[in-house]
Design a protein around this motif. Structure first.
Motif, PDB file in Angstrom:
ATOM      1  N   ILE A  77       0.840  -1.209   0.000  1.00 22.78           N
ATOM      2  CA  ILE A  77       0.000   0.000   0.000  1.00 22.78           C
ATOM      3  C   ILE A  77       0.870   1.252   0.000  1.00 22.78           C
ATOM      4  O   ILE A  77       0.634   2.191  -0.769  1.00 22.78           O
ATOM      5  CB  ILE A  77      -0.947  -0.001   1.213  1.00 22.78           C
ATOM      6  N   ILE A  78       1.894   1.280   0.855  1.00 24.00           N
ATOM      7  CA  ILE A  78       2.796   2.430   0.905  1.00 24.00           C
ATOM      8  C   ILE A  78       3.503   2.603  -0.430  1.00 24.00           C
ATOM      9  O   ILE A  78       3.679   3.732  -0.920  1.00 24.00           O
ATOM     10  CB  ILE A  78       3.830   2.270   2.038  1.00 24.00           C
ATOM     11  N   ALA A  79       3.912   1.510  -1.045  1.00 27.96           N
ATOM     12  CA  ALA A  79       4.602   1.571  -2.341  1.00 27.96           C
ATOM     13  C   ALA A  79       3.684   2.109  -3.433  1.00 27.96           C
ATOM     14  O   ALA A  79       4.122   2.869  -4.304  1.00 27.96           O
ATOM     15  CB  ALA A  79       5.118   0.181  -2.716  1.00 27.96           C
ATOM     16  N   ILE A  80       2.429   1.719  -3.400  1.00 26.74           N
ATOM     17  CA  ILE A  80       1.462   2.238  -4.379  1.00 26.74           C
ATOM     18  C   ILE A  80       1.295   3.740  -4.200  1.00 26.74           C
ATOM     19  O   ILE A  80       1.279   4.506  -5.169  1.00 26.74           O
ATOM     20  CB  ILE A  80       0.104   1.518  -4.231  1.00 26.74           C
ATOM     21  N   VAL A  81       1.194   4.170  -2.948  1.00 29.42           N
ATOM     22  CA  VAL A  81       1.063   5.598  -2.657  1.00 29.42           C
ATOM     23  C   VAL A  81       2.293   6.355  -3.162  1.00 29.42           C
ATOM     24  O   VAL A  81       2.176   7.419  -3.787  1.00 29.42           O
ATOM     25  CB  VAL A  81       0.877   5.827  -1.141  1.00 29.42           C
ATOM     26  N   GLU A  82       3.481   5.807  -2.908  1.00 27.72           N
ATOM     27  CA  GLU A  82       4.718   6.443  -3.381  1.00 27.72           C
ATOM     28  C   GLU A  82       4.755   6.531  -4.907  1.00 27.72           C
ATOM     29  O   GLU A  82       5.058   7.581  -5.475  1.00 27.72           O
ATOM     30  CB  GLU A  82       5.933   5.663  -2.869  1.00 27.72           C
ATOM     31  N   GLY A  83       4.441   5.417  -5.568  1.00 27.72           N
ATOM     32  CA  GLY A  83       4.466   5.408  -7.029  1.00 27.72           C
ATOM     33  C   GLY A  83       3.480   6.386  -7.635  1.00 27.72           C
ATOM     34  O   GLY A  83       3.767   7.036  -8.645  1.00 27.72           O
ATOM     35  N   LEU A  84       2.322   6.519  -7.015  1.00 26.88           N
ATOM     36  CA  LEU A  84       1.292   7.425  -7.531  1.00 26.88           C
ATOM     37  C   LEU A  84       1.651   8.892  -7.323  1.00 26.88           C
ATOM     38  O   LEU A  84       1.319   9.745  -8.143  1.00 26.88           O
ATOM     39  CB  LEU A  84      -0.051   7.143  -6.844  1.00 26.88           C
ATOM     40  N   THR A  85       2.321   9.193  -6.216  1.00 25.89           N
ATOM     41  CA  THR A  85       2.466  10.598  -5.825  1.00 25.89           C
ATOM     42  C   THR A  85       3.860  11.190  -5.992  1.00 25.89           C
ATOM     43  O   THR A  85       4.010  12.400  -5.888  1.00 25.89           O
ATOM     44  CB  THR A  85       2.047  10.772  -4.348  1.00 25.89           C
ATOM     45  N   PHE A 143      11.546  -4.427   1.382  1.00 23.55           N
ATOM     46  CA  PHE A 143      12.277  -3.381   0.659  1.00 23.55           C
ATOM     47  C   PHE A 143      12.251  -3.646  -0.848  1.00 23.55           C
ATOM     48  O   PHE A 143      11.950  -2.747  -1.644  1.00 23.55           O
ATOM     49  CB  PHE A 143      13.715  -3.330   1.169  1.00 23.55           C
ATOM     50  N   LEU A 144      12.572  -4.859  -1.253  1.00 27.11           N
ATOM     51  CA  LEU A 144      12.623  -5.199  -2.677  1.00 27.11           C
ATOM     52  C   LEU A 144      11.227  -5.172  -3.302  1.00 27.11           C
ATOM     53  O   LEU A 144      11.036  -4.626  -4.400  1.00 27.11           O
ATOM     54  CB  LEU A 144      13.251  -6.589  -2.861  1.00 27.11           C
ATOM     55  N   LEU A 145      10.251  -5.748  -2.615  1.00 30.43           N
ATOM     56  CA  LEU A 145       8.885  -5.757  -3.133  1.00 30.43           C
ATOM     57  C   LEU A 145       8.346  -4.342  -3.254  1.00 30.43           C
ATOM     58  O   LEU A 145       7.720  -3.980  -4.263  1.00 30.43           O
ATOM     59  CB  LEU A 145       7.986  -6.585  -2.211  1.00 30.43           C
ATOM     60  N   GLY A 146       8.578  -3.533  -2.228  1.00 35.77           N
ATOM     61  CA  GLY A 146       8.085  -2.164  -2.242  1.00 35.77           C
ATOM     62  C   GLY A 146       8.636  -1.368  -3.414  1.00 35.77           C
ATOM     63  O   GLY A 146       7.902  -0.635  -4.079  1.00 35.77           O
TER      64      GLY A 146
END
Length: 273
Positions: free
Chosen positions: A8-16, A222-225
């Protein structure tokens, strides 16, 4: 932090990351809402997850990044990133302290939103319509503008885009140069977080890479994110470019005002800060 929370955090980072809405603020607020414990690994993860988003720019604009005949392109990025490297090192502890205070970040989100509502009116009649016409001096000035984003909630993307438009870049070129400048800036942040900055885990101080190596779950997250952030950022960049071509920055101004206001209400009335 478990695997689902990391995704979820990674999706937020990628989007923003490349939108003028502050990826740092969105990750902090998402972590708080999800109830993720803010330990040192989570903090490092939120810094280093940007590595995946960086790679999205390199892949999408690979012709520019791997055209080694265009020395001037690399020089512009090198000189432009220097202000952030120096000020980031000097202000590192203060930045960490601010990251723990969500209300000031939400206020900055709202203020930045009002600025974006009028940004297209502030800077009219651009004269620079392609990246090749940006001078090294202008690149350095944009680099200083980028430093405004050291206050979480400001948005590195918004600060550097506004800086570009102030230097007479049209909004498309300003956005693209902001993407390019993100690569050395965020790469430096990631390298610093992994190799130079000291983190504490169970009372033991260690470097970021040692923190990852100390726990296989940390390394997996870390890698997945970073992989998730990369995939999402590829689509987010394409989306953002199309939106600013058609609508400019006003839509992001409204978004920041609405989200910032809702978060203020949440943290003031529903969350003990």
């Amino acid at each position: 932090m478990n695997t689902l929370e990391a995704i979820i955090i990674a999706i937020v980072e990628g989007l923003t990351e490349y939108l003028p809405v502050s990826s740092t603020a969105h990750m902090i607020f998402t972590s708080s809402i999800l109830g993720i414990q803010e330990d040192n690994f989570v903090k490092m993860f939120e810094y280093c997850i940007q590595l995946g988003a960086i790679l999205a720019v390199v892949v999408l604009y690979w012709k520019k990044f791997f055209d080694f005949k265009r020395l001037n392109f690399y020089l512009k990025l090198i000189f432009a990133v220097i202000p952030a490297l120096i000020l980031g090192k000097l202000c590192n502890e203060k930045i960490d302290a601010i990251l723990e205070k969500p209300i000031p970040i939400a206020i900055v989100l709202v203020i930045g939103g009002f600025i974006l509502l009028f940004i297209d009116r502030f800077f009219k009649n651009p004269t620079i319509l392609k990246e090749e016409d940006i001078s090294i001096k202008q690149a350095v000035i944009i680099g200083f503008w980028q430093c405004l984003a050291m206050m979480p909630g400001t948005s590195r993307s918004a600060a550097s885009i506004i800086g570009g438009m102030q230097q007479k870049l049209n909004r498309n070129v300003a956005a693209e140069f902001s993407f390019f400048l993100a690569v050395p800036t965020m790469l430096a942040v990631t390298i610093y977080s992994l190799t130079l900055k000291t983190w504490e885990e169970n009372g033991i101080e260690m470097k970021g890479y040692e923190l990852l190596a100390s726990n296989t779950n940390h390394l997996w997250i870390f890698l997945l994110g970073n992989l998730v952030a990369f995939i999402v950022a590829v689509f987010a960049i394409k989306f953002f470019v199309e939106v600013i071509k058609k609508f400019g920055f006003k839509i992001w101004g409204y978004y920041r005002i609405i989200i910032g206001t809702l978060l203020l209400i949440y943290f003031i009335f529903y969350q003990q800060v």
